[in-house]
Design an enzyme around this catalytic site. Structure first.
Site, PDB file in Angstrom:
ATOM      1  N   ASP A 168      -8.373  -2.673 -26.108  1.00  0.00           N
ATOM      2  CA  ASP A 168      -8.027  -1.364 -26.698  1.00  0.00           C
ATOM      3  C   ASP A 168      -9.061  -0.312 -26.346  1.00  0.00           C
ATOM      4  OD1 ASP A 168      -6.600  -2.705 -29.766  1.00  0.00           O
ATOM      5  OD2 ASP A 168      -5.858  -2.527 -27.701  1.00  0.00           O
ATOM      6  N   ARG A 228      -1.941  -9.989 -20.306  1.00  0.00           N
ATOM      7  CA  ARG A 228      -2.861  -9.643 -21.394  1.00  0.00           C
ATOM      8  C   ARG A 228      -2.173  -8.840 -22.488  1.00  0.00           C
ATOM      9  NH1 ARG A 228      -8.124  -9.646 -20.490  1.00  0.00           N
ATOM     10  NH2 ARG A 228      -8.443  -7.811 -21.784  1.00  0.00           N
ATOM     11  N   GLU A 254       3.475  -7.624   9.041  1.00  0.00           N
ATOM     12  CA  GLU A 254       3.433  -6.151   9.014  1.00  0.00           C
ATOM     13  C   GLU A 254       4.271  -5.582   7.877  1.00  0.00           C
ATOM     14  OE1 GLU A 254       0.837  -6.615  11.471  1.00  0.00           O
ATOM     15  OE2 GLU A 254       1.331  -4.529  11.018  1.00  0.00           O
ATOM     16  N   PRO A 311       0.813  -1.224   0.000  1.00  0.00           N
ATOM     17  CA  PRO A 311       0.000   0.000   0.000  1.00  0.00           C
ATOM     18  C   PRO A 311       0.842   1.268   0.000  1.00  0.00           C
ATOM     19  CG  PRO A 311      -0.762  -1.549   1.668  1.00  0.00           C
ATOM     20  CD  PRO A 311       0.551  -2.063   1.181  1.00  0.00           C
TER      21      PRO A 311
HETATM   22  N1  LIG Z   1      -2.997  -2.539  -1.422  1.00  0.00           N
HETATM   23  C1  LIG Z   1      -1.901  -3.195  -1.907  1.00  0.00           C
HETATM   24  N2  LIG Z   1      -1.369  -2.955  -3.120  1.00  0.00           N
HETATM   25  O1  LIG Z   1      -0.314  -3.770  -3.244  1.00  0.00           O
HETATM   26  N3  LIG Z   1      -0.156  -4.525  -2.176  1.00  0.00           N
HETATM   27  C2  LIG Z   1      -1.140  -4.205  -1.322  1.00  0.00           C
HETATM   28  C3  LIG Z   1      -1.341  -4.813   0.002  1.00  0.00           C
HETATM   29  O2  LIG Z   1      -2.285  -4.507   0.700  1.00  0.00           O
HETATM   30  N4  LIG Z   1      -0.401  -5.720   0.370  1.00  0.00           N
HETATM   31  C4  LIG Z   1      -0.495  -6.344   1.678  1.00  0.00           C
HETATM   32  C5  LIG Z   1       0.632  -5.878   2.563  1.00  0.00           C
HETATM   33  C6  LIG Z   1       0.493  -6.587   3.882  1.00  0.00           C
HETATM   34  C7  LIG Z   1       1.652  -6.239   4.777  1.00  0.00           C
HETATM   35  C8  LIG Z   1       2.948  -6.572   4.133  1.00  0.00           C
HETATM   36  C9  LIG Z   1       3.114  -5.867   2.815  1.00  0.00           C
HETATM   37  C10 LIG Z   1       1.958  -6.177   1.902  1.00  0.00           C
END
Ligand SMILES: Nc1nonc1C(=O)NCC1CCCCC1
Length: 247
Positions: free
Chosen positions: A169, A154, A116, A89
């Site tokens: 497209d 894709r 985490e 995230p």
């Molecule tokens: N949203 C997201 N976009 O890409 N990845 C995401 C995610 O939520 N990933 C989980 C986290 C959980 C803790 C460790 C790192 C990844």
């Protein structure tokens, strides 16, 4: 294109990629997926892949060395240069433009975090790019990796047939949302099919579809609509949609 997945659950992504267009791309050798599990590189009696966070707080953090050894094993498995992407995230938002860019690489290595997250020193030393599929927290990076695998698969030459390419497209070419779609039965309690689609008038049908794409984008995702970049014809179609909608 080769994609290596570094994950505590590598089969998770492989399963997601086993169906439909992505599964077919693999059958056609347009894409190959390879899984690497950091636990296979964990040492010591308990083969740890995580530990408690310095500074205290809840949860666990993934250890550097099992991830780094898995990443290095993945790198060594193919001579082509690998771009290492960490799904998180905290990454920059994944867009179709970024998908197109990544799809042009011979190799990607997708690092999937759990718990985490991952020790920041591993990210700084080994990760080329941090990407997010959206502003929400999943239980691990695997679902995000599967999304990225699908989107880049894709775009591999030969992955889509003509109809599928056209559908791809229609959204991809100008970044507008897609128009509504209808199919049989013609009569249904849920409603009618827009008359224009039954007219056989291909120019009118194309006009209606373009107007609907423009209108939907205006209503639902104005951030995607750069009205200044629209041509004269599109601006007229959007105006026609607006006047009908605001009537
Ligand atoms: N949203 C997201 N976009 O890409 N990845 C995401 C995610 O939520 N990933 C989980 C986290 C959980 C803790 C460790 C790192 C990844």
């Amino acid at each position: 294109m080769r994609i290596d997945i570094v994950s505590l659950f590598p089969e998770f992504v492989a399963q997601c990629a086993a169906f439909g267009v992505v599964g077919r791309a693999q059958e056609r050798a347009l894409l190959s997926l390879h899984g690497w599990n950091p636990r296979d590189y964990a040492t010591g009696n308990y083969r740890r892949v995580d530990d408690r966070p310095f500074g205290g707080g809840p949860g666990m953090v993934m250890l550097i060395d099992p991830l780094r050894d898995a990443l290095n094993a993945a790198r060594a498995a193919d001579p082509a240069d690998a771009r290492v992407v960490y799904l998180t995230p905290q990454g920059t938002r994944l867009t179709q433009a970024k998908v197109r860019e990544l799809a042009a690489h011979p190799r990607l290595v997708l690092l999937c975090g759990r718990y985490e997250g991952v020790d920041e020193r591993l990210i700084e030393a080994e990760v080329d790019e941090e990407l997010s599929i959206g502003d929400y927290v999943l239980s691990g990076g695997e679902l995000a990796a599967a999304v990225l695998v699908d989107a880049v698969a894709r775009l591999q030459e030969g992955a889509l047939n003509d109809a599928e390419s056209a559908a791809q497209d229609s959204f991809e070419s100008d970044g507008l949302l897609d128009c509504p779609h209808y199919t049989r039965p013609l009569e249904h309690p849920l409603g009618q099919v827009p008359e224009v689609l039954l007219s056989g008038n291909h120019a009118q049908i194309a006009r209606w579809r373009r107007m609907e794409s423009l209108g939907r984008t205006w209503l639902r995702r104005p951030d995607l609509l750069d009205e200044a970049a629209l041509g004269k014809a599109d601006r007229a179609l959007l105006e026609a949609f607006r006047s009908r909608y605001l009537r």
